[in-house]
Design a protein around this motif. Structure first.
Motif, short mmCIF file in Angstrom:
data_model
loop_
_atom_site.label_atom_id
_atom_site.label_comp_id
_atom_site.label_asym_id
_atom_site.label_seq_id
_atom_site.Cartn_x
_atom_site.Cartn_y
_atom_site.Cartn_z
N ALA A 39 0.82 -1.20 0.00
CA ALA A 39 0.00 0.00 0.00
C ALA A 39 0.86 1.26 0.00
CB ALA A 39 -0.90 0.02 1.23
N PHE A 40 0.26 2.33 -0.52
CA PHE A 40 0.80 3.68 -0.36
C PHE A 40 -0.02 4.30 0.77
CE2 PHE A 40 0.08 8.20 -1.18
CZ PHE A 40 1.38 8.67 -1.15
N VAL A 41 0.64 4.81 1.80
CA VAL A 41 -0.07 5.35 2.95
C VAL A 41 0.41 6.78 3.20
CG1 VAL A 41 -0.55 5.09 5.42
CG2 VAL A 41 -0.27 3.06 3.99
N LYS A 42 -0.56 7.69 3.35
CA LYS A 42 -0.24 9.09 3.62
C LYS A 42 -1.17 9.60 4.72
CE LYS A 42 -1.51 12.55 0.83
NZ LYS A 42 -1.55 13.43 -0.35
N VAL A 43 -0.59 10.22 5.74
CA VAL A 43 -1.39 10.86 6.79
C VAL A 43 -1.94 12.15 6.21
CG1 VAL A 43 -1.38 11.88 9.08
CG2 VAL A 43 0.00 9.85 8.62
N THR A 44 -3.26 12.28 6.18
CA THR A 44 -3.87 13.45 5.55
C THR A 44 -4.42 14.45 6.54
OG1 THR A 44 -5.98 12.30 5.33
CG2 THR A 44 -4.47 12.19 3.46
N GLY A 45 -4.44 14.11 7.79
CA GLY A 45 -4.95 15.07 8.77
C GLY A 45 -5.13 14.43 10.12
N GLY A 46 -5.61 15.23 11.00
CA GLY A 46 -5.84 14.76 12.35
C GLY A 46 -6.23 15.92 13.23
N GLY A 47 -6.41 15.64 14.47
CA GLY A 47 -6.79 16.68 15.41
C GLY A 47 -7.46 16.07 16.61
N GLU A 48 -8.16 16.92 17.34
CA GLU A 48 -8.87 16.46 18.52
C GLU A 48 -10.35 16.77 18.37
OE1 GLU A 48 -6.98 18.38 21.81
OE2 GLU A 48 -5.38 16.88 21.88
N VAL A 49 -11.18 15.85 18.86
CA VAL A 49 -12.62 16.04 18.84
C VAL A 49 -13.17 15.72 20.23
CG1 VAL A 49 -12.89 15.52 16.40
CG2 VAL A 49 -13.02 13.67 18.03
N ASP A 50 -14.32 16.29 20.53
CA ASP A 50 -15.01 16.00 21.79
C ASP A 50 -16.04 14.91 21.55
OD1 ASP A 50 -13.70 17.85 23.44
OD2 ASP A 50 -14.96 19.48 22.66
N ILE A 51 -15.88 13.80 22.24
CA ILE A 51 -16.83 12.70 22.16
C ILE A 51 -17.18 12.29 23.58
CG2 ILE A 51 -17.21 10.32 21.40
CD1 ILE A 51 -15.27 10.88 19.12
N ALA A 52 -18.45 12.38 23.91
CA ALA A 52 -18.94 12.03 25.25
C ALA A 52 -18.18 12.80 26.33
CB ALA A 52 -18.86 10.53 25.48
N ASN A 53 -18.03 14.09 26.10
CA ASN A 53 -17.35 14.99 27.03
C ASN A 53 -15.88 14.62 27.29
OD1 ASN A 53 -19.63 16.59 27.36
ND2 ASN A 53 -20.44 15.21 28.93
N LYS A 54 -15.28 13.95 26.33
CA LYS A 54 -13.85 13.62 26.42
C LYS A 54 -13.17 14.07 25.14
CE LYS A 54 -14.24 9.54 29.33
NZ LYS A 54 -13.94 8.12 29.45
N ARG A 55 -11.96 14.56 25.25
CA ARG A 55 -11.19 14.91 24.06
C ARG A 55 -10.47 13.66 23.56
NH1 ARG A 55 -11.71 19.84 22.55
NH2 ARG A 55 -9.90 20.26 21.31
N GLN A 56 -10.64 13.41 22.28
CA GLN A 56 -9.99 12.25 21.67
C GLN A 56 -9.24 12.70 20.43
OE1 GLN A 56 -12.76 9.11 20.88
NE2 GLN A 56 -13.13 8.70 23.03
N ALA A 57 -8.10 12.06 20.21
CA ALA A 57 -7.30 12.37 19.03
C ALA A 57 -7.80 11.56 17.85
CB ALA A 57 -5.83 12.05 19.30
N GLU A 58 -7.79 12.18 16.67
CA GLU A 58 -8.15 11.49 15.43
C GLU A 58 -6.99 11.60 14.46
OE1 GLU A 58 -12.85 11.67 14.51
OE2 GLU A 58 -11.69 13.38 13.89
N THR A 59 -6.78 10.56 13.70
CA THR A 59 -5.78 10.56 12.63
C THR A 59 -6.45 10.02 11.38
OG1 THR A 59 -4.04 10.09 14.23
CG2 THR A 59 -3.51 9.74 11.92
N TYR A 60 -6.28 10.73 10.27
CA TYR A 60 -6.84 10.31 8.98
C TYR A 60 -5.73 9.82 8.07
CZ TYR A 60 -11.22 12.56 10.18
OH TYR A 60 -12.40 12.91 10.78
#
Length: 109
Positions: A39-60
């Protein structure tokens, strides 16, 4: 894209839903559909989101593999030991007559 750029390896997992004793859908387990897929893999983004009153990191990730028709959004991608849920599958990536499949996947930590 040429096949020489497929220099990473991913695993693909497919869900299997078990029925409980009442005949209803129970726990979901995953089994490997394919292992060590080039596979060719590239990180295209990420950040933090609030889910159920908790901050969680996301990676795309943007992942490109050779054409496969058996991939869907219910599956998981394993890359470098982490599991990513599939958000989108583009089977005719780049209009190369189904030479490649593009997967957009997301990991929440």
């Amino acid at each position: 894209m040429d096949a020489g750029r497929l220099d990473r390896r991913i695993d693909l997992k497919t869900p299997a839903v078990a029925e409980n004793s009442f005949g209803k859908n129970g726990a979901v387990s995953y089994s490997f559909l394919a292992q060590s897929v080039p596979a060719f893999v590239k990180v295209t983004g990420g950040g933090e989101v609030d889910i159920a009153n908790k901050r969680q990191a996301e990676t795309y990730l943007e992942i490109v593999i050779r054409y496969r028709s058996d991939i869907n959004a219910k599956m998981l991608v394993v890359y470098e030991g982490s599991e990513y849920g599939i958000d989108q599958v583009n089977e005719d990536y780049g209009h190369f007559r189904k030479s490649f499949t593009q997967i957009i996947a997301r990991r929440r930590a």
